[in-house]
Design a protein around this motif. Structure first.
Motif, PDB file in Angstrom:
ATOM      1  N   UNK A 125     -58.611  -2.070 -12.331  1.00 53.42           N
ATOM      2  CA  UNK A 125     -59.234  -1.906 -11.022  1.00 53.42           C
ATOM      3  C   UNK A 125     -59.848  -3.216 -10.534  1.00 53.42           C
ATOM      4  N   UNK A 126     -60.559  -3.897 -11.419  1.00 50.43           N
ATOM      5  CA  UNK A 126     -61.185  -5.166 -11.045  1.00 50.43           C
ATOM      6  C   UNK A 126     -60.150  -6.247 -10.753  1.00 50.43           C
ATOM      7  N   UNK A 127     -58.979  -6.141 -11.414  1.00 50.03           N
ATOM      8  CA  UNK A 127     -57.906  -7.114 -11.178  1.00 50.03           C
ATOM      9  C   UNK A 127     -57.082  -6.758  -9.943  1.00 50.03           C
ATOM     10  N   UNK A 128     -57.355  -5.587  -9.350  1.00 49.07           N
ATOM     11  CA  UNK A 128     -56.604  -5.164  -8.173  1.00 49.07           C
ATOM     12  C   UNK A 128     -55.171  -4.803  -8.497  1.00 49.07           C
ATOM     13  N   UNK A 331     -41.541   1.740   0.449  1.00 48.03           N
ATOM     14  CA  UNK A 331     -42.030   2.365   1.668  1.00 48.03           C
ATOM     15  C   UNK A 331     -43.071   1.541   2.395  1.00 48.03           C
ATOM     16  N   UNK A 332     -43.943   0.884   1.617  1.00 51.49           N
ATOM     17  CA  UNK A 332     -44.979   0.060   2.221  1.00 51.49           C
ATOM     18  C   UNK A 332     -44.546  -1.366   2.472  1.00 51.49           C
ATOM     19  N   UNK A 333     -43.314  -1.696   2.007  1.00 50.95           N
ATOM     20  CA  UNK A 333     -42.743  -3.043   2.180  1.00 50.95           C
ATOM     21  C   UNK A 333     -43.682  -4.141   1.675  1.00 50.95           C
ATOM     22  N   UNK A 334     -44.348  -3.849   0.553  1.00 56.00           N
ATOM     23  CA  UNK A 334     -45.302  -4.823   0.006  1.00 56.00           C
ATOM     24  C   UNK A 334     -45.583  -4.532  -1.464  1.00 56.00           C
ATOM     25  N   UNK A 335     -45.925  -5.584  -2.209  1.00 56.00           N
ATOM     26  CA  UNK A 335     -46.343  -5.417  -3.603  1.00 56.00           C
ATOM     27  C   UNK A 335     -47.858  -5.508  -3.748  1.00 56.00           C
ATOM     28  N   UNK A 336     -48.561  -5.628  -2.637  1.00 54.89           N
ATOM     29  CA  UNK A 336     -50.026  -5.704  -2.693  1.00 54.89           C
ATOM     30  C   UNK A 336     -50.616  -4.335  -3.051  1.00 54.89           C
ATOM     31  N   UNK A 337     -51.657  -4.348  -3.868  1.00 53.95           N
ATOM     32  CA  UNK A 337     -52.237  -3.111  -4.395  1.00 53.95           C
ATOM     33  C   UNK A 337     -52.692  -2.160  -3.286  1.00 53.95           C
TER      34      UNK A 337
END
Length: 386
Positions: A125-128, A331-337
């Motif tokens: 969680x802290x590492x996102x 679906x979100x077109x992203x690898x960001x958390x």
């Protein structure tokens, strides 16, 4: 001498420039190579008491990654599975989680045991980094308000309702509850105890054994003295197998029932078919009972690849965790958390998982009922009760 020093100076300058050029190439090439893949972590008990579960998790996730890559990967990039062994131990898992946070993973699948998962939650969680557990059912894991935690397995409060109903359906008047003091086992025992007592059922025994021991004759003798009509053991399959084996050896025929951590073929290997016969346990559907078109097609692929069907549902639940992460990235077109989380909570509705339809609530819990009651037949097979 002066000319020699100048010659050496020029030579050294040339070497320095070449070294700097090589270093710059490596620095430029390193991130470029890393960006060629999307890394998804797998944290599983590949060694230790639950190694068979961990190996199943690894097989499922690696096969699904291979199949996804054959379709072109995700967002135009191949998926790379980065695996760490948690050993089924919280301290080992904490170190494994810390290693994964340094390896560029965008999400982590796993792990199996609740106490083991709990040791890693804050790290991810802290590492996102998104974490999707596959066998960690303890209620408190999703009551902490951690933003990036999800699970494809249900919670123990749902299991507790099914467990209490199963015990009462057996007509038991005197009920014993045995746990192993782990986050999962104690939590499930507490849930069942509270439900039974609210219904004025007679719980005559509530205590714990010590996991990983080889002789449970003392706790079995103590249990027997309480004169229960049924014993509900909420621990894991290695201890359950020994309990069944040793209670048969002492000639005690009281029925035992267990929670979902007992759903593993090694239970029968440890107990023996005679001692295991008639034992009941709660579980999501076992692999043989997965009947959707998606599940049937995948199970056929698994069998072709590994020479047999999946031995455990928890490996398949890890596979479903991998699939929902890939779907969320796509679906979100992203690898960001934050984008992955947003899609899992708001965009993923009734996803056709191998283990049934998958949706998540704001806490990261899977929505919907999944538990069934199984019984071990005389041949050692797990058969769903109707």
């Amino acid at each position: 001498m002066k000319c020699r020093r100048l010659s050496l100076s020029k030579e050294n300058r040339m070497k320095t420039r070449m070294g700097l050029a090589m270093a710059l190439c490596l620095l430029a090439g390193g991130p470029a190579r890393a960006a060629d893949t999307i890394k998804i972590g797998l944290m599983a008990p590949l060694t230790g008491s639950w190694a068979s579960e961990g190996q199943e998790m690894k097989k499922n996730v690696e096969l699904l990654a291979k199949e996804q890559n054959a379709k072109g990967g995700v967002l135009g990039k191949k998926i790379e599975v980065v695996t760490e062994d948690d050993g089924g131990d919280p301290r080992t898992a904490s170190l494994a989680a810390q290693r994964l946070t340094t390896k560029g993973v965008v999400a982590v699948i796993g792990t199996y045991g609740s106490a083991v998962t709990e040791a890693t939650q804050n790290i991810y969680d802290e590492a996102g980094i998104i974490q999707v557990a596959n066998g960690s059912t303890a209620v408190r894991l999703t009551e902490k308000g951690l933003k990036y935690f999800f699970r494809t397995c249900p919670r123990d409060d749902e299991q507790g309702k099914v467990g209490a109903a199963a015990v009462q359906k057996m007509g038991a008047r005197r009920i014993a509850l045995l746990h192993d003091n782990s986050a999962y086992s104690k939590g499930l025992a507490d849930e069942i105890d509270a439900i039974l007592k609210a219904k004025r059922a007679n719980v005559v025994f509530f205590d714990a054994l010590t996991p990983k021991e080889q002789d449970y004759s003392a706790i079995l003798t103590k249990l027997k003295a309480a004169k229960p009509d049924v014993v509900f053991f909420t621990g894991y399959y290695p201890e359950a197998g020994l309990l069944l084996k040793q209670k048969k050896q002492m000639g005690w025929n009281v029925p035992f029932i267990g929670g979902d951590a007992i759903n593993n073929p090694d239970l029968v290997k440890i107990a023996g078919k005679d001692a295991a016969a008639g034992f009941e346990f709660l579980s999501p559907p076992v692999p043989a009972d997965l009947d959707t078109p998606e599940a049937k097609a995948y199970l056929a692929d698994y069998k072709r690849t590994y020479g047999g069907a999946p031995a455990s549902i928890y490996g398949v639940l890890a596979g479903d965790g991998f699939r929902v992460v890939v779907k969320a990235i796509e679906g979100g077109k992203s690898t960001k958390a934050d984008a992955i989380r947003n899609y899992l909570v708001n965009g993923l509705k009734n996803f056709p998982g191998f283990t049934g339809k998958i949706s998540f609530n704001q806490k990261g819990d899977r929505v919907g009922e999944l538990y069934r009651v199984y019984v071990v037949d005389k041949a050692g097979n797990f058969v769903m009760k109707k």
